[in-house]
Design an enzyme around this catalytic site. Structure first.
Site, short mmCIF file in Angstrom:
data_model
loop_
_atom_site.label_atom_id
_atom_site.label_comp_id
_atom_site.label_asym_id
_atom_site.label_seq_id
_atom_site.Cartn_x
_atom_site.Cartn_y
_atom_site.Cartn_z
CG ASP A 388 -1.81 1.17 1.34
OD1 ASP A 388 -2.69 1.30 0.48
OD2 ASP A 388 -1.63 1.98 2.28
CD GLU A 424 -2.22 2.26 -3.42
OE1 GLU A 424 -3.41 2.54 -3.68
OE2 GLU A 424 -1.78 2.24 -2.25
#
Length: 759
Positions: A388, A424
């Protein structure tokens, strides 16, 4: 009533001096534990052994607990450590850090606050959202006006330390037994070119599934239940990507509003699984049983040939900004763990949008992340990780660094380098968008693919229906061909291949597939933020009417009789782009059965039917599922749809045919001028089979609002005649009875057709 915990200090001779062992608390053969914790600015650290001495008292009553404090040796290179005999698995513990309370310099040591071990592999208990879990005296703030009793507490960031003991208000770490890696560790090891990712939430995936026993719904065991596995296998999924399962807590604001951080992006423990996703029996048996259930889930999925990737959140922690929670890292070494702005007084630098960012310029932060990853790979057995806000993990002194030590570690670590690693590739800090700039073997979420596909099939037709120009063909073609413009830059060039591009149109963050074609605007009112949260630039299209048909409305009446069939075709178009483009496809759980979040494109706080998969499906949902299964199977059957390397547009060494050709609606090869024709909405993409016996595949796209006659290109040397195998105009993937294929082919408005020429 005595409101203080019973404290029995243990003198230094009780804890034997030790070498600096691996960080955390680890059992030893002599019946003790080795302890090591980073607190480089502390003047002393106590290991606090906690016993429940009066179970009749409330969990928030400090008198329920007895605490034995063991002073640790140190610091040795910033680490406090000891060997403590007579400590067995199951023992609760925490730390108390002594040292300067100097928030202006970034130091927040407060021994009144029990601190969670950053390396704890098991946790029990919940966070209390009151002044006890703040480092300095706090003030209440109102929650949602609709719940006037809801309050959350905010600390004075630069006030004096709070002296209220927090032992009864924070989770306790638990000493875990020594655990070997899964034996034998049998990973499916699916090649990237064959990979189909399915992003799901442990709880949401099975919470409403009637084929899963009630006691297993919403749990790790439910994910591994035969009914769940059968669905994944029938769909053709190779790799299950789970939203965070690290131990997490909710933000105080959400709790005050009666909500929860359902997605789990507020990590409290990078080594401990989230206990609430375990079955009731495992939770009652304790952290070791919870871990066993997680390991069992991974093992059963492996036996079914399915890989497991974890979504991991190393960019920030649950402690929030300076005025929020004081649970672990903040009390141990706030100045070291978190990025500060370099000013005086010291303030946190937030590049994650959460109030804090872990400082990956610090060796100990990099070490913590790598140690955590190895633990989940070796002990739990997972097959990879999705990072993330990964740009935060590679920020050095001058911003994003593709040669950052953390990324070098991923590339060279003997355990991690062979796993599936996905970034990401952005955060919210300066120059935070870095799609295509991560080094191999890291793959990346391709937001350019998402936006290009949405723009071509949804936003442009929405504009066209209002008489405005329609664009996007060149951009879409680049994405269908594997996004070499993004992922081809390397040394040497093109080594990453199109598999580095994780192709997705939806994810947990944003509209579902069904909502993407039913809403022009987000409807996030249930999140408690007056619809201010979530993306505003969705490139969605409601096809003329906002929202889904009210329950009970007759779908055969206007406007639904016109709108609904168009929406279903658009869903099939988007699925085709995701699954048939060059790259690694990712599906969002529930898209294959038309799951809706009622227009909420940021349902992070909704642990209810809004976010869970509903398995009571109608005919339309079953048809969509059949289509998704067919398209995944089509990809699996034809190597031309699973490109491992970037297309050259010419024959590869040892082959005689070009690997990729483009044609216009008239069947003529696309040249430079053809690509520059404004408003072009029809294109043909021919991908040749790589090797003897592999069929050629032709994708024909009509992104216009009118039907078009298309002349298919002549089959290449050695191939048979074109056979139509699928059309997005079909409600189901079963080919309807039709006349033999003739030329030209009439391609309906806003449709995709797939042709195969066997060899």
């Amino acid at each position: 009533m005595d409101a203080r915990p019973k404290v029995t200090p243990l003198t230094r001779p009780t804890a034997r001096r030790s070498h600096v062992s691996p960080l955390g608390v680890h059992v030893t053969p002599d019946g003790g534990v080795d302890v090591a914790v980073v607190a480089s600015h502390a003047t002393g650290v106590d290991l606090c052994l906690i016993d429940v001495v009066d179970p009749s008292r409330d969990e928030r009553d400090p008198a329920r607990y007895r605490e034995r404090r063991v002073p640790l040796d140190g610091p040795t290179y910033g680490v406090w450590h000891a060997h403590v005999p007579g400590v067995a698995p199951g023992q609760r513990y925490g730390f108390r850090a002594h040292g300067p309370w100097d928030p202006a310099a970034g130091h927040r040591h407060n021994p009144a606050k029990l601190l969670v071990d950053p390396y704890a592999r098991g946790l029990v208990g919940e966070v209390a959202y009151g002044p006890e879990t703040l480092g300095s005296p706090g003030r209440p703030r109102s929650g949602d006006p609709s719940t006037p009793d809801g309050r959350w507490w905010l600390a004075d960031p630069y006030g004096e330390p709070d002296e209220v003991d927090s032992i009864a208000h924070v989770p306790h770490a638990v000493v875990m037994p020594a655990l070997p890696g899964p034996a034998p560790l049998s990973r499916p090891r699916v090649p990237w070119s064959d990979t189909v990712i399915y992003e799901a939430h442990v709880r949401g995936l099975t919470q409403l599934n009637p084929d899963v026993p009630e006691e297993l719904r919403g749990t790790y065991a439910g994910v591994a239940h035969p009914a769940t596995i059968a669905h994944l296998q029938a769909l053709g999924v190779t790799t299950l990507e789970l939203l965070p399962i690290h131990a997490s807590v909710s933000e105080p604001r959400l709790v005050a509003q009666g909500l929860t951080n359902y997605w789990g992006y507020q990590t409290l423990g990078f080594f401990a699984p989230h206990a609430r996703y375990a079955t009731k029996g495992a939770q009652e048996a304790g952290p070791a049983a919870v871990l066993d259930e997680v390991r069992g889930m991974v093992h059963l999925l492996h036996e079914a040939g399915i890989e497991v990737i974890l979504d991991v959140v190393y960019n920030h922690t649950c402690e929030g900004g300076e005025d929020s929670l004081h649970l672990s890292w903040r009390g141990l070494d706030n100045a070291m763990y978190y990025v500060h702005d370099g000013g005086t007084p010291a303030r946190l630098a937030d590049v994650t949008g959460t109030g804090n960012s872990l400082d990956f310029r610090r060796v100990r932060v990099v070490q913590m992340a790598l140690d955590s990853l190895r633990y989940w790979a070796e002990v739990v057995g997972v097959d990879g990780f999705r990072f993330d806000l990964a740009v935060t993990l590679a920020r050095g002194h001058y911003g994003f660094d593709p040669d950052h030590p953390f990324l070098v570690g991923l590339q060279t670590d003997p355990v991690l380098s062979g796993l599936k690693l996905v970034a990401e590739p952005w955060d919210v800090g300066p120059r935070g968008w870095r799609t295509g700039q991560f080094p191999p073997p890291v793959a990346e979420w391709n937001d350019k693919f998402r936006d290009s596909v949405r723009a071509f099939w949804l936003d442009a037709p929405r504009q066209g229906s209002r008489g405005q120009p329609m664009h996007g063909m060149r951009e879409l073609a680049t994405r269908l061909a594997g996004s070499a413009d993004l992922f081809g830059h390397s040394d040497p060039p093109l080594v990453r291949g199109p598999v580095a591009s994780i192709n997705f149109v939806t994810a947990h963050d944003g509209f579902t597939l069904a909502d993407l074609v039913a809403f022009d605007h987000k409807h996030n009112w249930a999140n408690g933020e007056d619809n201010r949260d979530g993306h505003g630039h969705n490139l969605s299209w409601n096809h003329g009417v906002e929202g889904h048909a009210p329950e009970g409305d007759d779908a055969s009446t206007e406007p639904w009789s016109t709108v609904v069939p168009l929406r279903r075709r658009s869903q099939r178009n988007l699925l085709a782009m995701t699954l048939l483009a060059a790259g690694t496809p990712m599906l969002t759980a529930g898209d294959e059965i038309g799951r809706s979040q009622r227009g909420n494109n940021n349902a992070y706080a909704l642990d209810d039917e809004t976010s869970w998969l509903g398995w009571d499906v109608d005919d339309a949902a079953r048809h969509l599922l059949e289509t998704a299964r067919f398209l995944v199977g089509l990809r699996r059957r034809h190597a031309a749809l699973r490109a491992e390397s970037f297309f050259l547009g010419k024959p590869r060494p040892g082959e005689t045919l070009p690997d990729l050709l483009w044609f216009d609606a008239g069947g003529s090869p696309m040249d430079h001028d053809a690509w520059n024709v404004a408003g072009r909405r029809v294109i043909q993409m021919l991908r040749t089979g790589p090797g003897a016996g592999e069929s050629d595949v032709l994708l024909v796209l009509n992104g216009g609002l009118d039907d078009v006659e298309v002349h298919l290109p002549q089959p290449l040397d050695g191939a048979g005649a074109w056979e139509r195998v699928w059309s997005s105009t079909w409600d189901t993937p079963e080919e309807p009875e039709e006349e033999p294929l003739t030329c030209p082919v009439t391609l309906e408005a806003l449709s995709v057709e797939v042709f195969v020429a066997p060899r």
